[in-house]
Design a protein around this motif. Structure first.
Motif, short mmCIF file in Angstrom:
data_model
loop_
_atom_site.label_atom_id
_atom_site.label_comp_id
_atom_site.label_asym_id
_atom_site.label_seq_id
_atom_site.Cartn_x
_atom_site.Cartn_y
_atom_site.Cartn_z
N ASN B 30 0.84 -1.20 0.00
CA ASN B 30 0.00 0.00 0.00
C ASN B 30 0.87 1.24 0.00
O ASN B 30 0.52 2.26 -0.57
N ASN B 31 1.97 1.13 0.74
CA ASN B 31 2.93 2.21 0.70
C ASN B 31 4.31 1.67 1.03
O ASN B 31 4.45 0.55 1.55
N GLN B 33 8.07 2.97 2.78
CA GLN B 33 8.62 4.04 3.60
C GLN B 33 10.13 3.94 3.67
O GLN B 33 10.69 2.84 3.54
N TYR B 35 13.44 5.05 6.16
CA TYR B 35 13.84 5.46 7.50
C TYR B 35 15.34 5.63 7.55
O TYR B 35 16.09 5.02 6.78
N GLN B 37 18.69 5.68 10.37
CA GLN B 37 19.12 5.31 11.70
C GLN B 37 20.57 5.75 11.90
O GLN B 37 21.47 5.25 11.22
N LEU B 43 15.15 4.49 14.85
CA LEU B 43 14.91 4.85 13.45
C LEU B 43 14.02 6.09 13.37
O LEU B 43 13.12 6.28 14.20
N HIS B 45 11.62 8.30 10.68
CA HIS B 45 10.91 8.27 9.40
C HIS B 45 11.36 9.42 8.52
O HIS B 45 11.48 10.57 8.98
N LEU B 48 7.29 8.75 2.98
CA LEU B 48 6.37 7.66 2.64
C LEU B 48 5.88 7.89 1.23
O LEU B 48 5.51 9.02 0.87
N PHE B 88 17.00 2.64 5.62
CA PHE B 88 16.21 1.43 5.44
C PHE B 88 14.94 1.75 4.67
O PHE B 88 14.30 2.77 4.92
N VAL B 92 4.88 -2.18 3.92
CA VAL B 92 3.78 -2.55 4.81
C VAL B 92 3.38 -3.97 4.43
O VAL B 92 2.88 -4.21 3.33
N GLY B 97 -0.60 -4.60 8.53
CA GLY B 97 0.07 -3.30 8.55
C GLY B 97 1.39 -3.25 9.28
O GLY B 97 1.85 -2.16 9.61
N ASN B 98 2.01 -4.39 9.55
CA ASN B 98 3.32 -4.32 10.18
C ASN B 98 4.36 -4.03 9.12
O ASN B 98 4.30 -4.51 8.00
N LEU B 99 5.31 -3.17 9.48
CA LEU B 99 6.36 -2.78 8.53
C LEU B 99 7.46 -3.84 8.52
O LEU B 99 7.95 -4.24 9.55
N ILE B 100 7.84 -4.24 7.31
CA ILE B 100 8.94 -5.18 7.12
C ILE B 100 10.11 -4.38 6.56
O ILE B 100 10.00 -3.78 5.48
N PHE B 101 11.21 -4.39 7.29
CA PHE B 101 12.36 -3.59 6.91
C PHE B 101 13.37 -4.41 6.13
O PHE B 101 13.57 -5.60 6.39
#
Lengths: 115, 111
Positions: B30-31, B33, B35, B37, B43, B45, B48, B88, B92, B97-101
């Motif tokens: 969906n999006n 992002q 980040y 660090q 991290l 943001h 997006l 990074f 999503v 909706g958990n972010l996978i980096f």
């Protein structure tokens, strides 16, 4: 300052022990995420809570558990610790959950060293 | 593993040069992002970009998204020593909706 508070900042313990990491999300944020960052595995998603309920589970070991309390703070419990559990543990919060998740706000992390 | 990948893993440039980092992701997003660090810190943001967008700008940052190739790039123009950090991308993952980096790109900007 992200507004997310994590305690403790540093923790040194021995194998076999149990520790609790605490996270206070940004004011008003209902979603809390836990991540583990280690040199070899990178940033791994562990678990997500939304308004007190578990929402998603990632690569979380059975020895680890978490919960989110009515005041929205969260705790990550790590038990029977092994050397490989040494890592930075991050908590993040956001105002929304679901497929349109926006920006996450990260705390400064809790650095766990298992000796 | 669900993790995407950044490329290169490490990048060293001089102040004033542009830095380009690439990211390949795995899910139908969906999006996406980006980040940043700083060493040993939390991290932060940066930007997006939604799945229906192709390019987005924020200050010295420019992000592009190619959903057909499941890839994104982050361009930092006129880099500064203070840009030294790891970057990074995060997708999503799934309906929750958990972010996978990804594993990140370590950028070093020499003064």
């Amino acid at each position: 300052d992200s507004g997310v508070t994590q305690t403790p900042k540093h923790l040194i313990t021995a194998t076999g022990q149990r520790v609790t990491l605490r996270c206070s999300p940004r004011s008003g944020d209902l979603s809390v995420y836990w991540y583990q960052q280690s040199l070899d595995q990178g940033l791994q998603f562990l678990i997500q809570y939304y308004n007190g309920e578990e929402r998603a589970k990632g690569n979380i070991l059975e020895r680890f558990s978490a919960q989110q309390f009515p005041d929205l703070h969260s705790e990550l419990n790590l038990s029977s610790l092994e050397l490989g559990d040494s890592a930075l543990y991050f908590c993040a919060s956001s105002g929304v959950a679901g497929p349109n998740t926006g920006e996450l706000f990260f705390g400064e992390g809790s650095r766990l060293t298992v000796l | 593993s669900q993790q995407g990948e950044e490329d290169p893993q490490a990048l060293s440039i001089q102040e004033g040069e542009n830095a380009t980092m690439n990211c390949s992701y795995k899910t139908s997003i969906n999006n996406l992002q980006w980040y940043r660090q700083n060493s040993g810190r939390g991290l932060v943001h940066l930007i997006l970009i939604r799945s229906n967008e192709r390019e987005k700008h924020s200050g010295r940052l420019r992000v592009t998204l190619d959903t057909s190739k499941k890839s994104s790039s982050l361009l930092i123009t006129a880099s500064r020593a203070a840009d030294t950090a790891s970057y990074f991308c995060a997708e999503v993952g799934g309906s929750q909706g958990n972010l996978i980096f990804g594993k990140g790109t370590k950028l070093s900007v020499k003064p």
